[in-house]
Design a protein around this motif. Sequence first.
Motif, PDB file in Angstrom:
ATOM      1  N   UNK A  68       0.829  -1.206   0.000  1.00 15.91           N
ATOM      2  CA  UNK A  68       0.000   0.000   0.000  1.00 15.91           C
ATOM      3  C   UNK A  68       0.861   1.253   0.000  1.00 15.91           C
ATOM      4  N   UNK A  69       1.877   1.277   0.851  1.00 16.30           N
ATOM      5  CA  UNK A  69       2.769   2.434   0.913  1.00 16.30           C
ATOM      6  C   UNK A  69       3.482   2.636  -0.421  1.00 16.30           C
ATOM      7  N   UNK A  70       4.028   1.553  -0.973  1.00 15.58           N
ATOM      8  CA  UNK A  70       4.783   1.660  -2.216  1.00 15.58           C
ATOM      9  C   UNK A  70       3.953   2.104  -3.395  1.00 15.58           C
ATOM     10  N   UNK A  71       2.659   1.784  -3.379  1.00 19.10           N
ATOM     11  CA  UNK A  71       1.800   2.175  -4.494  1.00 19.10           C
ATOM     12  C   UNK A  71       1.551   3.681  -4.526  1.00 19.10           C
ATOM     13  N   UNK A  72       1.772   4.372  -3.403  1.00 17.84           N
ATOM     14  CA  UNK A  72       1.488   5.802  -3.322  1.00 17.84           C
ATOM     15  C   UNK A  72       2.733   6.683  -3.243  1.00 17.84           C
ATOM     16  N   UNK A  73       3.883   6.120  -2.826  1.00 24.40           N
ATOM     17  CA  UNK A  73       5.062   6.968  -2.653  1.00 24.40           C
ATOM     18  C   UNK A  73       5.573   7.501  -3.992  1.00 24.40           C
ATOM     19  N   UNK A  74       5.715   6.632  -4.973  1.00 22.26           N
ATOM     20  CA  UNK A  74       6.157   7.026  -6.315  1.00 22.26           C
ATOM     21  C   UNK A  74       7.394   7.929  -6.244  1.00 22.26           C
TER      22      UNK A  74
ATOM     23  N   UNK B 147       9.882  20.927   5.065  1.00 20.90           N
ATOM     24  CA  UNK B 147      10.694  20.279   4.023  1.00 20.90           C
ATOM     25  C   UNK B 147       9.986  20.240   2.679  1.00 20.90           C
ATOM     26  N   UNK B 148       8.675  20.425   2.657  1.00 28.70           N
ATOM     27  CA  UNK B 148       7.851  20.510   1.447  1.00 28.70           C
ATOM     28  C   UNK B 148       7.999  19.325   0.503  1.00 28.70           C
ATOM     29  N   UNK B 149       7.873  18.090   0.993  1.00 28.26           N
ATOM     30  CA  UNK B 149       7.853  16.962   0.059  1.00 28.26           C
ATOM     31  C   UNK B 149       6.598  17.022  -0.801  1.00 28.26           C
ATOM     32  N   UNK B 150       6.673  16.463  -2.010  1.00 30.46           N
ATOM     33  CA  UNK B 150       5.497  16.446  -2.887  1.00 30.46           C
ATOM     34  C   UNK B 150       4.411  15.548  -2.321  1.00 30.46           C
ATOM     35  N   UNK B 151       4.817  14.469  -1.661  1.00 31.47           N
ATOM     36  CA  UNK B 151       3.859  13.505  -1.108  1.00 31.47           C
ATOM     37  C   UNK B 151       4.288  13.071   0.284  1.00 31.47           C
ATOM     38  N   UNK B 152       3.306  12.811   1.125  1.00 31.04           N
ATOM     39  CA  UNK B 152       3.521  12.248   2.455  1.00 31.04           C
ATOM     40  C   UNK B 152       2.611  11.036   2.583  1.00 31.04           C
ATOM     41  N   UNK B 153       3.182   9.900   2.989  1.00 32.66           N
ATOM     42  CA  UNK B 153       2.391   8.698   3.235  1.00 32.66           C
ATOM     43  C   UNK B 153       2.463   8.389   4.729  1.00 32.66           C
ATOM     44  N   UNK B 154       1.299   8.366   5.357  1.00 30.91           N
ATOM     45  CA  UNK B 154       1.190   8.238   6.814  1.00 30.91           C
ATOM     46  C   UNK B 154       0.561   6.882   7.138  1.00 30.91           C
ATOM     47  N   UNK B 155       1.234   6.114   7.989  1.00 34.97           N
ATOM     48  CA  UNK B 155       0.716   4.834   8.482  1.00 34.97           C
ATOM     49  C   UNK B 155       0.365   5.038   9.953  1.00 34.97           C
ATOM     50  N   UNK B 156      -0.855   4.660  10.342  1.00 28.12           N
ATOM     51  CA  UNK B 156      -1.323   4.985  11.694  1.00 28.12           C
ATOM     52  C   UNK B 156      -2.136   3.837  12.269  1.00 28.12           C
ATOM     53  N   UNK B 157      -2.043   3.656  13.593  1.00 26.13           N
ATOM     54  CA  UNK B 157      -2.786   2.579  14.251  1.00 26.13           C
ATOM     55  C   UNK B 157      -3.770   3.088  15.279  1.00 26.13           C
ATOM     56  N   UNK B 158      -3.935   4.416  15.400  1.00 24.50           N
ATOM     57  CA  UNK B 158      -4.919   4.974  16.330  1.00 24.50           C
ATOM     58  C   UNK B 158      -5.723   6.028  15.591  1.00 24.50           C
TER      59      UNK B 158
ATOM     60  N   UNK C 282      -5.727  -0.290  11.359  1.00 22.69           N
ATOM     61  CA  UNK C 282      -4.537   0.314  10.759  1.00 22.69           C
ATOM     62  C   UNK C 282      -4.955   1.143   9.545  1.00 22.69           C
ATOM     63  N   UNK C 283      -4.469   2.362   9.448  1.00 19.41           N
ATOM     64  CA  UNK C 283      -4.779   3.240   8.322  1.00 19.41           C
ATOM     65  C   UNK C 283      -3.503   3.598   7.567  1.00 19.41           C
ATOM     66  N   UNK C 284      -3.623   3.714   6.253  1.00 13.67           N
ATOM     67  CA  UNK C 284      -2.543   4.219   5.401  1.00 13.67           C
ATOM     68  C   UNK C 284      -3.140   5.333   4.559  1.00 13.67           C
ATOM     69  N   UNK C 285      -2.494   6.500   4.578  1.00 13.83           N
ATOM     70  CA  UNK C 285      -3.052   7.666   3.894  1.00 13.83           C
ATOM     71  C   UNK C 285      -1.990   8.354   3.051  1.00 13.83           C
TER      72      UNK C 285
END
Length: 389
Positions: free
Chosen positions: A216-222, A319-330, A364-367
């Motif tokens: 899931x993370x890899x599909x969005x980081x690009x 830092x202004x990254x183009x994308x942020x992928x957040x993994x969260x458990x709460x 668990x959430x991935x955003x």
Amino acid sequence: MVFVRHALPGERVTALVTEDNGGGYCRADAVTVHSASPDRVTPSCPLSGPGGCGGCDWQHVRPERQRAIKAGVVEEQLRRIAGVDRSVVVEELPGGVLGWRSRVRLAVDDAGVAGFRAHRSHRVVAATGCPLSVPGMVDGLLGRRWRPGIELDVTVDANEQVHVSELRPGRGSRPTSRRIAGDGVAVQRAAGRDWRVHPHGFWQVHPAAADVLAEAVGSWTRAPRGGTAWDLYGGAGLFASVLAEQVGTGGAVVVVESAPRAVADGERELADLPQVSFVTGRVERVLARGLGGGAPDVVVLDPPRKGAGREVISQIGAARPARVVHVACDPAAFARDVGLLREQGYRLAELRAFDAFPMTHHVECVALFEQADGNGDTATTTPAVSPEE
């Protein structure tokens, strides 16, 4: 307000208050069900009810309904804390709702009997088995006598090797550990690799979770070829291994992790990926010092249950990254971080949720977050607040 454990929406129950600290809410157990929900089922374990084991919240709930309730919780927290209206579907992981738990901590009472802690208590509930655990992993540990007051860390790895360590209370807050079973190295499989890591260091509890989350993370980081990526709270580098393939040998992946043992595992396991480097330290402190190597194209963060918080999110925003992928458990901490990222000019672009902890309330959430454009999603309606508020 009363939070009633072991009940379902719409049921009529007799509830026994178990905790009342004089604040705005108290906790209770549903000790008698007078009018049952059609989603109520017979628990798989007799210890899962009121006064029993604290590990399973929802064995009395039909699995499909469990996932629907979790989806509703994520939606409600996003709406209340972050001001975001989002439809959520909680996805089932392979393997079913029983026999998935690959990590267990047993407690031993004053009589030397091993079991599980009661809910929000140090009381030990004696047990003869655990239907959530991988079959066989606690066999031979329950039902025998142990040194009173110790705990047992139990892990079964991808090779079905059971690892057991005895934890004894030590000076201060750190217990001492003694290996009882296993060779001290657990083999795990995810992201197309075999990982040799410490048996009781951080790894996903559900056997399928690490691979599913990595995909899931890899599909969005690009991450672009030759680019730079940060993997914050990176553990042994699971997500870093995916990012490394994306940036290639001309790029850079920096992992920030506070646990030296996880860093040592990661440096060894990813030694074939020279574009990956590890920094040991607390994320907020490391980012405050500066990582160097240029601004990141993408940031992945997998913080502990309390979330990343304002300081870290602000440092990521700077830092202004183009994308942020957040993994969260709460869900509450995640929703707070969503609001903070919106304040930094990022919009919630994609969201997936996974039932990585069946029979419990955890999810668990991935955003994926992207920089908002002129019509972007910015936090102008509801300010981010603490999950406790």
